[in-house]
Design a protein around this motif. Sequence first.
Motif, PDB file in Angstrom:
ATOM      1  N   THR A 277     -13.260   7.791   2.566  1.00 37.08           N
ATOM      2  CA  THR A 277     -13.708   6.642   1.771  1.00 37.08           C
ATOM      3  C   THR A 277     -12.592   5.734   1.287  1.00 37.08           C
ATOM      4  OG1 THR A 277     -13.613   7.992  -0.254  1.00 37.08           O
ATOM      5  CG2 THR A 277     -15.714   7.924   0.919  1.00 37.08           C
ATOM      6  N   GLN A 278     -11.341   6.100   1.505  1.00 37.88           N
ATOM      7  CA  GLN A 278     -10.278   5.352   0.842  1.00 37.88           C
ATOM      8  C   GLN A 278      -9.002   5.345   1.666  1.00 37.88           C
ATOM      9  OE1 GLN A 278      -9.352   7.008  -3.014  1.00 37.88           O
ATOM     10  NE2 GLN A 278      -7.488   5.808  -3.244  1.00 37.88           N
ATOM     11  N   LEU A 279      -8.421   4.162   1.822  1.00 39.81           N
ATOM     12  CA  LEU A 279      -7.085   4.074   2.397  1.00 39.81           C
ATOM     13  C   LEU A 279      -6.075   4.480   1.335  1.00 39.81           C
ATOM     14  CD1 LEU A 279      -7.424   0.708   4.346  1.00 39.81           C
ATOM     15  CD2 LEU A 279      -7.257   3.002   5.341  1.00 39.81           C
ATOM     16  N   PRO A 280      -4.936   4.997   1.707  1.00 39.71           N
ATOM     17  CA  PRO A 280      -4.002   5.548   0.717  1.00 39.71           C
ATOM     18  C   PRO A 280      -3.360   4.473  -0.146  1.00 39.71           C
ATOM     19  CG  PRO A 280      -2.988   5.513   2.873  1.00 39.71           C
ATOM     20  CD  PRO A 280      -4.432   5.118   3.075  1.00 39.71           C
ATOM     21  N   GLU A 281      -3.046   4.872  -1.379  1.00 37.90           N
ATOM     22  CA  GLU A 281      -2.329   3.979  -2.284  1.00 37.90           C
ATOM     23  C   GLU A 281      -0.814   4.125  -2.088  1.00 37.90           C
ATOM     24  OE1 GLU A 281      -3.678   5.044  -6.143  1.00 37.90           O
ATOM     25  OE2 GLU A 281      -5.707   4.231  -5.862  1.00 37.90           O
ATOM     26  N   GLU A 282      -0.398   5.275  -1.552  1.00 36.67           N
ATOM     27  CA  GLU A 282       1.023   5.511  -1.329  1.00 36.67           C
ATOM     28  C   GLU A 282       1.562   4.573  -0.258  1.00 36.67           C
ATOM     29  OE1 GLU A 282      -0.952   9.516  -2.214  1.00 36.67           O
ATOM     30  OE2 GLU A 282      -1.324   7.777  -0.956  1.00 36.67           O
ATOM     31  N   ASP A 283       2.851   4.251  -0.356  1.00 33.87           N
ATOM     32  CA  ASP A 283       3.465   3.445   0.699  1.00 33.87           C
ATOM     33  C   ASP A 283       3.714   4.324   1.918  1.00 33.87           C
ATOM     34  OD1 ASP A 283       5.836   4.921   0.268  1.00 33.87           O
ATOM     35  OD2 ASP A 283       6.622   3.423  -1.125  1.00 33.87           O
ATOM     36  N   ARG A 284       4.135   3.700   3.014  1.00 31.21           N
ATOM     37  CA  ARG A 284       4.289   4.413   4.276  1.00 31.21           C
ATOM     38  C   ARG A 284       5.282   5.569   4.152  1.00 31.21           C
ATOM     39  NH1 ARG A 284       1.203   5.171   8.374  1.00 31.21           N
ATOM     40  NH2 ARG A 284       0.655   2.963   8.265  1.00 31.21           N
ATOM     41  N   GLN A 285       6.353   5.370   3.379  1.00 28.81           N
ATOM     42  CA  GLN A 285       7.357   6.419   3.233  1.00 28.81           C
ATOM     43  C   GLN A 285       6.780   7.635   2.517  1.00 28.81           C
ATOM     44  OE1 GLN A 285      11.308   5.099   2.143  1.00 28.81           O
ATOM     45  NE2 GLN A 285      11.634   6.936   0.911  1.00 28.81           N
ATOM     46  N   GLU A 286       5.999   7.418   1.472  1.00 30.37           N
ATOM     47  CA  GLU A 286       5.366   8.532   0.758  1.00 30.37           C
ATOM     48  C   GLU A 286       4.340   9.241   1.636  1.00 30.37           C
ATOM     49  OE1 GLU A 286       5.075   7.686  -3.896  1.00 30.37           O
ATOM     50  OE2 GLU A 286       4.230   6.037  -2.719  1.00 30.37           O
ATOM     51  N   GLN A 287       3.623   8.468   2.450  1.00 29.11           N
ATOM     52  CA  GLN A 287       2.665   9.076   3.373  1.00 29.11           C
ATOM     53  C   GLN A 287       3.361  10.008   4.354  1.00 29.11           C
ATOM     54  OE1 GLN A 287      -0.264   6.512   5.314  1.00 29.11           O
ATOM     55  NE2 GLN A 287       0.129   4.927   3.799  1.00 29.11           N
ATOM     56  N   ASP A 288       4.543   9.585   4.817  1.00 26.23           N
ATOM     57  CA  ASP A 288       5.271  10.379   5.792  1.00 26.23           C
ATOM     58  C   ASP A 288       5.750  11.710   5.223  1.00 26.23           C
ATOM     59  OD1 ASP A 288       4.951   8.605   7.858  1.00 26.23           O
ATOM     60  OD2 ASP A 288       6.837   7.557   7.511  1.00 26.23           O
ATOM     61  N   MET A 289       5.788  11.826   3.903  1.00 26.35           N
ATOM     62  CA  MET A 289       6.224  13.066   3.273  1.00 26.35           C
ATOM     63  C   MET A 289       5.088  14.089   3.134  1.00 26.35           C
ATOM     64  SD  MET A 289       9.487  13.099   2.648  1.00 26.35           S
ATOM     65  CE  MET A 289       9.552  12.475   4.316  1.00 26.35           C
ATOM     66  N   ILE A 290       3.849  13.655   3.285  1.00 21.40           N
ATOM     67  CA  ILE A 290       2.706  14.570   3.167  1.00 21.40           C
ATOM     68  C   ILE A 290       2.660  15.459   4.406  1.00 21.40           C
ATOM     69  CG2 ILE A 290       0.198  14.731   2.976  1.00 21.40           C
ATOM     70  CD1 ILE A 290       0.227  12.028   1.560  1.00 21.40           C
ATOM     71  N   SER A 291       2.669  16.772   4.179  1.00 19.79           N
ATOM     72  CA  SER A 291       2.734  17.723   5.287  1.00 19.79           C
ATOM     73  C   SER A 291       1.603  18.740   5.191  1.00 19.79           C
ATOM     74  CB  SER A 291       4.090  18.446   5.282  1.00 19.79           C
ATOM     75  OG  SER A 291       5.155  17.523   5.399  1.00 19.79           O
ATOM     76  N   PHE A 292       1.357  19.401   6.308  1.00 22.95           N
ATOM     77  CA  PHE A 292       0.281  20.385   6.410  1.00 22.95           C
ATOM     78  C   PHE A 292       0.807  21.613   7.143  1.00 22.95           C
ATOM     79  CE2 PHE A 292      -1.387  16.131   6.353  1.00 22.95           C
ATOM     80  CZ  PHE A 292      -2.525  16.174   5.552  1.00 22.95           C
TER      81      PHE A 292
END
Length: 327
Positions: A277-292
Amino acid sequence: MTDFLLLEKVHKMMTDIPKPRFMFRKGTIVKGFFRPYMSFSDYTEAEILKGLDEITPVTVRVSAMLGDGGTADTVRNIKSLSVKFHGKEEACDMICYSLPVFLVDRPELFPELKEAFSGRYDFDGINSRRFWQLVTEHPEAVNGALRLFSYNGVANSYIDIIYYSVNTYVWENQKGEKYLVRYKWKPVPAETPFSLHEERENRDMDHVSAEFLAGFDPDVALEQLERYMVEGRFPSYELQVQMADYKYISHPNYLKRTLCWNESVNPTVAVGVMKLTQLPEEDRQEQDMISFAPGNLMKGIDLCDDESSGFIDHLYKLAAAERGGKL
């Protein structure tokens, strides 16, 4: 005169650039929620499956295994849907792929797989000579190769494809009863003529159309997802599971990542629905830090304690630690 302040600023810019992912470099983050259809407490203690009223926020990353940000979405590839469930007490990751099987099961074959998926750089695309050499020398890879070289390998969408967990998981309830489980995310199509037409186009994608789109619109899959979110046509996926008695833990075919489970023996059960339902609020650099990682789990859900699953989990966690990712 040297402008030291400018030099420090440039140095900070350089050090702030995150180290790229080992695999699945091209992708994007979206957010949403997951809701089960009913309580599954008879099978697992997991808080996200306690009942219909249990709505869990999720962070989802869709990505492609091979290439980087400049790689076309329709290049033959394995796509991924990684889901992080943000429970009230614990978080839990679920990593699924666009193929129901993987190409290798034995950890010692991973270096050969890397060579098969590396041309000029690591995991930048299929190296035909090394790929087919791998398949020829190790027949366990045939199942995955056939699926990769079907229409599943050139999908032009992240929305209208099915994602599978190739790892086997263990559910455990409060009584200590255990069940072997595999997951599947199946897209729930919007009931409009336009979306049904798009679904048919995605299903019929062939290598000729894929090559055309690679040059005409290389970001077609990511752009479709972002367009749907902006237009309010929020993608939904139904979580389905196959379950088997825990006694089959000693049966190698139930743990092999190169084999599917028989649907007639282990029928699929619908568990719940996830809506993005939502595009991220984080910038691209913060998104790249999200890991699984496959082993990031919660009480009531565990990863099978076999060599292959442990190796893949360690690989994901090591790759995240190397680039300072957040698990």
